[in-house]
Design an enzyme around this catalytic site. Structure first.
Site, PDB file in Angstrom:
ATOM      1  N   HIS A  82      -6.482  -2.351  -7.291  1.00  0.00           N
ATOM      2  CA  HIS A  82      -7.042  -1.396  -6.187  1.00  0.00           C
ATOM      3  C   HIS A  82      -7.073  -1.978  -4.995  1.00  0.00           C
ATOM      4  CE1 HIS A  82      -8.444   1.217  -9.783  1.00  0.00           C
ATOM      5  NE2 HIS A  82      -6.887   1.170  -9.653  1.00  0.00           N
ATOM      6  N   SER A  99      -2.020   3.047  -9.114  1.00  0.00           N
ATOM      7  CA  SER A  99      -3.137   3.259  -8.264  1.00  0.00           C
ATOM      8  C   SER A  99      -3.065   2.437  -7.010  1.00  0.00           C
ATOM      9  CB  SER A  99      -4.413   2.609  -9.038  1.00  0.00           C
ATOM     10  OG  SER A  99      -4.551   3.709 -10.287  1.00  0.00           O
TER      11      SER A  99
END
Length: 354
Positions: free
Chosen positions: A270, A218
């Protein structure tokens, strides 16, 4: 026969007495230039024509219905599997996105091996405690590993859409750019997330982040979202062919969306990818070319192998790490030839290596 012959009289004519009736020349039939007309043949022909027209109309309606059904089915299939083929044969996308295709394949193979051998995510993931213990190899394994098939599919679907970067060579991107800065995103996002953990633990005394383990691609996905949002703000990000996001808002929209829908998602991981992505797109991290990319890859391999050996996670029988008189200077010996490689450095006072 009288010239005033009518069709009613014609119907009374018996089929046994005559099969052909000849009209006068001045009343020629439209069916034959000589004026001859076959009465019973006319009825049979009319029935055949009507039946043929009915059959043709039925076939036309059937084909029209089939065409409509195929169009609907094709549209639904294209929507449902657009994350794989994007509305056209998958082969062409693989040719145009070679690096993305290799990364998707690699992550899928690693996920299969992890599931096959029942490897836990704590064995391959990156955490603050494992990082300070010298498990630097986890920065690579954590990025390429996924804990579930849904996790894998979601990340690879987003990555496949972001693979459009490889097709933008005319605006300074392209496959080489994609490979160079994928290395940067993998390493720098991992370092940054560990740095944030250290700040939260040392400064704010939040010990919870000591045990938080990050797994998944991610960070790199969010980094490429950010780069594309700066380089190509008019682009769109397609997820599964069902969700289309304006790329200019995709990084923070996806950050909030995943944090709400998936509570286990690493918000800081993230966010680290987004920050590194902005640093790359704004030129704060730049200058990557083939030379620096290969140099960086070489150091990644070296650190990966030696940290894997030192941590005891894997035993490389051809390597042995020894301690010298000065413990700060490690030595590496290649078993079998008796050669020893020693690193040297000028000791600096007041410098801490984290």
């Amino acid at each position: 026969m009288d010239e005033t012959f009518s069709w009613k009289n014609l119907e009374q004519v018996s089929a046994n007495t005559t099969n052909r009736i000849r009209f006068p020349r001045k009343k020629r039939s439209l069916f034959h230039p000589s004026g001859e007309f076959i009465y019973f043949g006319r009825l049979v022909l009319a029935e055949k024509v009507s039946a043929l027209r009915l059959i043709l109309r039925s076939v036309y309606c059937l084909l029209a219905s089939l065409s409509t059904s195929l169009s609907i089915w094709r549209r639904e299939l294209s929507i449902g599997f657009s994350f794989l083929s994007m509305g056209r044969p998958l082969f062409y996308d693989i040719i145009e996105k070679p690096a993305t295709s290799c990364i998707v394949t690699l992550c899928s193979v690693i996920w299969f091996v992890i599931q096959k051998k029942s490897i836990g995510y704590s064995q391959v993931g990156l955490s603050y405690e494992t990082a300070i213990e010298g498990h630097y190899w986890r920065m690579i394994t954590s990025a390429l590993s996924h804990i579930s098939v849904l996790h894998l599919v979601f990340n690879m679907s987003a990555l496949w859409s972001l693979g459009v970067v490889e097709q933008l060579g005319h605006v300074g991107l392209g496959t080489a750019y994609y490979l160079h800065y994928t290395l940067v995103l993998v390493v720098f996002s991992g370092v940054l997330v560990i740095g944030i953990y250290h700040l939260l633990i040392a400064r704010f005394k939040i010990d919870y982040f000591r045990r938080v383990t990050a797994v998944g691609y991610s960070c790199v996905v969010f980094g490429w979202m950010t780069i594309l949002s700066v380089k190509q703000p008019s682009s769109k990000l397609n997820l599964f062919g069902l969700l289309s996001l304006p790329i200019s808002f995709a990084p923070f929209e996806s950050l909030i969306f995943t944090s709400i829908i998936v509570p286990q998602a690493s918000f800081l991981g993230h966010l680290s990818g987004i920050l590194v992505g902005y640093a790359i797109s704004w030129g704060l991290i730049g200058g990557m070319n083939n030379y620096w990319a290969l140099t960086m890859l070489g150091w990644i391999v070296v650190v990966f192998v030696f940290s894997l050996k030192k941590s005891g996670a894997y035993d490389f029988s051809f390597l042995e790490i020894e301690s010298l008189t000065d413990a700060s200077l490690p030595s590496v010996r290649f078993i079998g030839n008796g050669r020893t490689l020693q690193a040297s450095a000028v000791p600096l006072s007041g410098v801490e290596v984290v």
